[in-house]
Scaffold this active site. Structure first.
Site, short mmCIF file in Angstrom:
data_model
loop_
_atom_site.label_atom_id
_atom_site.label_comp_id
_atom_site.label_asym_id
_atom_site.label_seq_id
_atom_site.Cartn_x
_atom_site.Cartn_y
_atom_site.Cartn_z
N HIS A 182 -4.70 -23.13 -8.02
CA HIS A 182 -4.00 -22.69 -6.81
C HIS A 182 -4.16 -23.68 -5.65
O HIS A 182 -3.93 -23.33 -4.50
CB HIS A 182 -4.45 -21.29 -6.40
CG HIS A 182 -3.96 -20.22 -7.34
ND1 HIS A 182 -4.50 -18.95 -7.39
CD2 HIS A 182 -2.97 -20.24 -8.27
CE1 HIS A 182 -3.85 -18.23 -8.32
NE2 HIS A 182 -2.94 -19.00 -8.87
N CYS A 209 4.09 -33.71 10.32
CA CYS A 209 3.97 -34.85 9.41
C CYS A 209 4.12 -36.17 10.18
O CYS A 209 5.11 -36.36 10.90
CB CYS A 209 5.05 -34.74 8.33
SG CYS A 209 5.06 -36.14 7.21
N CYS A 211 2.86 -32.22 3.73
CA CYS A 211 4.12 -32.02 4.43
C CYS A 211 4.95 -30.97 3.69
O CYS A 211 4.96 -30.94 2.46
CB CYS A 211 4.89 -33.33 4.51
SG CYS A 211 6.45 -33.14 5.40
P1 OAD Z 1 -9.08 -10.97 -5.97
O1 OAD Z 1 -9.45 -10.79 -4.55
O2 OAD Z 1 -7.80 -10.40 -6.46
O3 OAD Z 1 -10.19 -10.31 -6.88
C1 OAD Z 1 -11.54 -10.53 -6.72
C2 OAD Z 1 -12.21 -9.98 -7.97
O4 OAD Z 1 -13.58 -10.31 -7.90
C3 OAD Z 1 -12.13 -8.46 -8.14
O5 OAD Z 1 -11.79 -8.17 -9.48
C4 OAD Z 1 -13.54 -7.98 -7.83
O6 OAD Z 1 -13.90 -6.84 -8.58
C5 OAD Z 1 -14.36 -9.18 -8.25
N1 OAD Z 1 -15.62 -9.36 -7.55
C6 OAD Z 1 -15.93 -9.05 -6.27
N2 OAD Z 1 -17.19 -9.41 -5.99
C7 OAD Z 1 -17.70 -9.96 -7.12
C8 OAD Z 1 -18.94 -10.53 -7.47
N3 OAD Z 1 -19.94 -10.61 -6.59
N4 OAD Z 1 -19.11 -11.02 -8.72
C9 OAD Z 1 -18.09 -10.95 -9.62
N5 OAD Z 1 -16.91 -10.41 -9.35
C10 OAD Z 1 -16.69 -9.92 -8.12
O7 OAD Z 1 -9.21 -12.49 -6.28
P2 OAD Z 1 -8.56 -13.35 -7.45
O8 OAD Z 1 -8.50 -12.60 -8.72
O9 OAD Z 1 -9.22 -14.66 -7.42
O10 OAD Z 1 -3.68 -16.66 -5.21
O11 OAD Z 1 -7.11 -13.55 -6.90
C11 OAD Z 1 -6.27 -14.38 -7.60
C12 OAD Z 1 -5.32 -15.01 -6.70
O12 OAD Z 1 -4.63 -14.03 -5.94
C13 OAD Z 1 -5.89 -15.92 -5.64
O13 OAD Z 1 -6.16 -17.20 -6.10
C14 OAD Z 1 -4.81 -15.95 -4.65
C15 OAD Z 1 -4.55 -14.47 -4.59
O14 OAD Z 1 -3.40 -14.14 -4.08
C16 OAD Z 1 -2.83 -17.29 -4.41
O15 OAD Z 1 -3.01 -17.41 -3.23
C17 OAD Z 1 -1.65 -17.86 -5.14
#
Ligand code: OAD
Length: 241
Positions: A109, A141, A117
């Site tokens: 990501h 930019c 830009c």
């Molecule tokens: P999320 O915020 O959706 O999810 C975080 C996850 O981490 C959840 O499943 C929690 O249960 C878990 N969690 C929280 N604390 C934790 C800990 N201490 N140890 C282990 N797990 C824990 O984040 P992502 O799945 O990374 O994309 O989100 C994916 C993408 O959605 C991001 O990269 C971003 C977002 O929109 C874009 O911006 C394109």
């Protein structure tokens, strides 16, 4: 040396214990705004100043944060596994600062410290020389004067082609013995697809997440605990055979 092919996928939960808010929990909200709505081309078109403010605050928070034992455990595994790839959805630099090397890591990501830009191909790394404060306008930019934007993937945007190819090449190269998925809700189809393809043919699928996700049903091993509590122990067990 662990004679195995390993794929690790991480998400915001791995950086949560370093103080970086996740996206989907209550903590993710910023001034009552939902990050899922801020991290979009539409939000940027409507109010680039607001979107930049949010990213500047996140940059500052990340700079002040330190890698935690989960980041370090993954870097250790990378060093000792025969074949290894880390695919992270995190745009922070905590995996890198914990010692994970660029050749073995894909930031699918993007990188929050890149400013690029929105019109031409100009981009720069803004880690060192940025002087961020509340009242700075969105950057322009230096080549074409269009608005610059953070070098991250927003909702609805294409994944970076080169990084995508690196993941596909790793998957094509052979099945994985271990797939570890840590700290992600695994909401995106491509994440689920990579995990299932990599762990097909008897690979172990290990999930580290305090909560149930769409991938939990496929896991061969589940750790319902915070990543910092589990990963070092897990990596040491794997390396001890
Ligand atoms: P999320 O915020 O959706 O999810 C975080 C996850 O981490 C959840 O499943 C929690 O249960 C878990 N969690 C929280 N604390 C934790 C800990 N201490 N140890 C282990 N797990 C824990 O984040 P992502 O799945 O990374 O994309 O989100 C994916 C993408 O959605 C991001 O990269 C971003 C977002 O929109 C874009 O911006 C394109």
């Amino acid at each position: 040396m662990l004679d195995a092919r390993v794929l690790v996928l991480t998400g915001a939960g791995v950086s949560a214990e370093s103080g970086i808010p996740t996206f989907r929990g209550k903590d993710g909200y910023w001034r009552n705004l939902n990050p899922a709505k801020l991290a979009t081309p539409e939000a940027f078109a409507k109010d680039p100043g607001l979107v930049w403010e949010w990213y500047r605050e996140r940059r500052q928070r990340i700079r002040a944060a330190q890698p935690n034992p989960a980041h370090k455990a993954i870097a250790k595994l990378a060093q000792h596994a025969q074949k290894f790839l880390l695919v992270t959805q995190n745009v922070d630099d905590l995996h890198a600062r914990a010692g994970s090397r660029k050749e073995k890591m894909v930031q699918i990501h993007g990188d929050i410290f890149v400013t690029r830009c929105s019109r031409c191909h100009f981009s720069r790394h803004d880690y060192e020389h940025e002087h961020e404060s509340e009242d700075i306008d969105p950057p322009k930019c230096p080549r074409c004067n269009a608005l610059m934007r953070p070098g991250v993937v927003w909702f609805g945007e294409q994944l970076p082609w080169d990084e995508l190819r690196r993941v596909e090449n790793y998957l094509k190269d052979g099945r994985c013995d271990f797939v570890i998925v840590a700290g992600t809700t695994a909401t995106f189809g491509y994440i689920i697809d990579w995990v299932l393809r990599a762990s097909a043919s008897n690979g172990q699928l290990i999930e580290v997440n305090p909560e149930v996700t769409q991938l939990s049903q496929f896991a061969t091993k589940l750790y319902r605990e915070p990543a910092t509590k589990v990963l070092l122990r897990l990596v040491n067990e794997m390396l001890a055979g």
